[in-house]
Scaffold this active site. Structure first.
Site, PDB file in Angstrom:
ATOM      1  N   HIS A  89       2.732  90.682  38.185  1.00 48.34           N
ATOM      2  CA  HIS A  89       3.327  89.239  37.729  1.00 48.34           C
ATOM      3  C   HIS A  89       4.632  89.063  37.825  1.00 48.34           C
ATOM      4  CE1 HIS A  89       3.788  90.937  33.638  1.00 48.34           C
ATOM      5  NE2 HIS A  89       4.830  90.077  33.683  1.00 48.34           N
ATOM      6  N   ASP A 119      -2.191  94.676  37.269  1.00 47.12           N
ATOM      7  CA  ASP A 119      -0.965  94.117  37.102  1.00 47.12           C
ATOM      8  C   ASP A 119       0.140  95.260  37.631  1.00 47.12           C
ATOM      9  OD1 ASP A 119       0.962  92.201  36.561  1.00 47.12           O
ATOM     10  OD2 ASP A 119       1.085  92.579  34.430  1.00 47.12           O
ATOM     11  N   SER A 196       8.831  93.374  31.159  1.00 38.99           N
ATOM     12  CA  SER A 196       7.497  93.686  32.221  1.00 38.99           C
ATOM     13  C   SER A 196       7.810  94.504  33.215  1.00 38.99           C
ATOM     14  CB  SER A 196       6.986  92.260  32.434  1.00 38.99           C
ATOM     15  OG  SER A 196       6.404  91.526  31.365  1.00 38.99           O
TER      16      SER A 196
END
Length: 359
Positions: A89, A119, A196
């Site tokens: 993402h 992911d 992230s």
């Protein structure tokens, strides 16, 4: 479980000889027990300053520009000599990807492969600074209670470390695209926007997870994609640019006490098949629910198969079923133990290939 590459101090055992052989043995046994307890306590400790110095040069800030001109921020870590692992993402729809290493150097990267269902994404970068070395990915699973650190650039603050423990395993979290991501590590190490794609590392500097999400409305609740998924998915991303996930083709619900009561089952363990998708691998093999029943004011599905085992592995929850399917590959035939009309039986299902989330 997780390998702990933690230096354990050697404790010298001092025994007393007074009182003869029996006394010496007794004191020795007490010293052995004390030594074991002390070593266990020391093994749980973690020098986060040394850990930071060892790992931070391998961590990068990821800055992307998307097709619509938006800018994004994330983190990543050096996986191989010129490969960086991050979240899917973070680089989704990216037209330009720039990496900044810990000592300030910028490099342009290209996207090698992405997998939205785990992911994970892999980037290729040239001219990696000489001080940056790949971080090893841990073998096995993380251990609940084990100390860990999250490294990355939360809110653009490069070179940040936060610490905590592994709070839980086998969690399922929703993705930004609407599907669920299974087998996720839960940690209380603070994870914020920009973290992230950065590594969650153990005290030996091994990557036990890739930080993927933090729940901003909650305190100390973060999640990371585990090492076993990294080891399974990333090599395929490097080689093929993608990873093929197995597909069963059912919608289901956990067997809660209310659902178990409605279906006349004694134990609230397993997964109830609510619906079977047409032309899916499960079609004609598994049976979905045909009706509902109201129990304690709640309308629940009844009559479908209850999946209790897959290839001999117990299925007690939806997370268990998702984990088994995540470890399987398209084309593989699995044996499922189901409860159908009150009786146990086995069925065999040849798994299909999961379509991309936009199809």
């Amino acid at each position: 479980m997780q390998n702990r590459l933690i230096t354990i101090l050697v404790v010298a055992l001092v025994t007393a000889s007074a009182g003869g052989v029996a006394a010496t043995a007794s004191v020795g046994q007490q010293d052995d027990r004390a030594s074991g307890q002390q070593e266990q306590q020391q093994g749980r400790q973690c020098n986060f300053t040394q850990l930071y110095d060892r790992a931070i040069d391998s961590v990068v800030s990821v800055r992307v520009t998307t097709e619509d001109g938006q800018a994004g921020l994330g983190s990543g870590f050096l996986y191989d000599d010129n490969l960086v692992v991050t979240n899917q993402h973070v680089v989704a729809n990216a037209t330009n990807v720039e990496l900044q290493f810990d000592r300030g150097e910028w490099r342009t990267a290209t996207v090698v492969g992405t997998d939205p269902y785990s992911d994970l994404a892999v980037l290729r970068v040239r001219n990696v600074p000489g001080y940056a070395a790949p971080l090893p990915v841990a073998d096995g699973q993380a251990e609940p209670g084990a100390p860990v650190a999250a490294l990355g650039s939360p809110l653009g603050l490069q070179g940040t470390i936060t610490r905590g423990i592994v709070s839980g395993l086998n969690r399922t979290i929703p993705s930004q695209q609407g599907f669920a991501i299974p087998d996720v590590i839960q940690t209380d190490a603070p994870i914020n926007p920009g973290n992230s794609g950065g590594p969650l590392v153990n005290c030996g500097g091994e990557v036990v997870g890739v930080n993927t999400a933090g729940i901003q409305a909650s305190e100390n609740l973060g999640f990371a994609i585990p090492a076993e998924v990294i080891r399974r998915v990333v090599p395929s991303l490097v080689e093929n640019g993608s990873y093929s996930h197995a597909f069963l083709g059912i919608s289901s619900t956990e067997l809660s006490p209310v659902v178990a009561e409605a279906n006349g089952l004694e134990r609230a363990q397993g997964v109830l098949v609510v619906d079977v998708l047409a032309n899916s691998p499960a079609s004609g093999v598994l049976q979905g629910s045909q009706r509902t029943r109201t129990v304690e004011g709640v309308e629940v599905p009844v009559g479908g198969d209850v999946i209790v085992r897959v290839d001999g592995q117990p299925v007690q929850s939806a997370e268990d079923l998702s984990s088994v399917l995540a470890e399987s590959r398209p084309g593989e035939t699995v044996t499922m133990t189901v409860v159908r009309n009150g009786e146990r039986q086995q069925v065999r299902v040849t798994l299909g290939r999961r379509s991309p989330p936009d199809q």
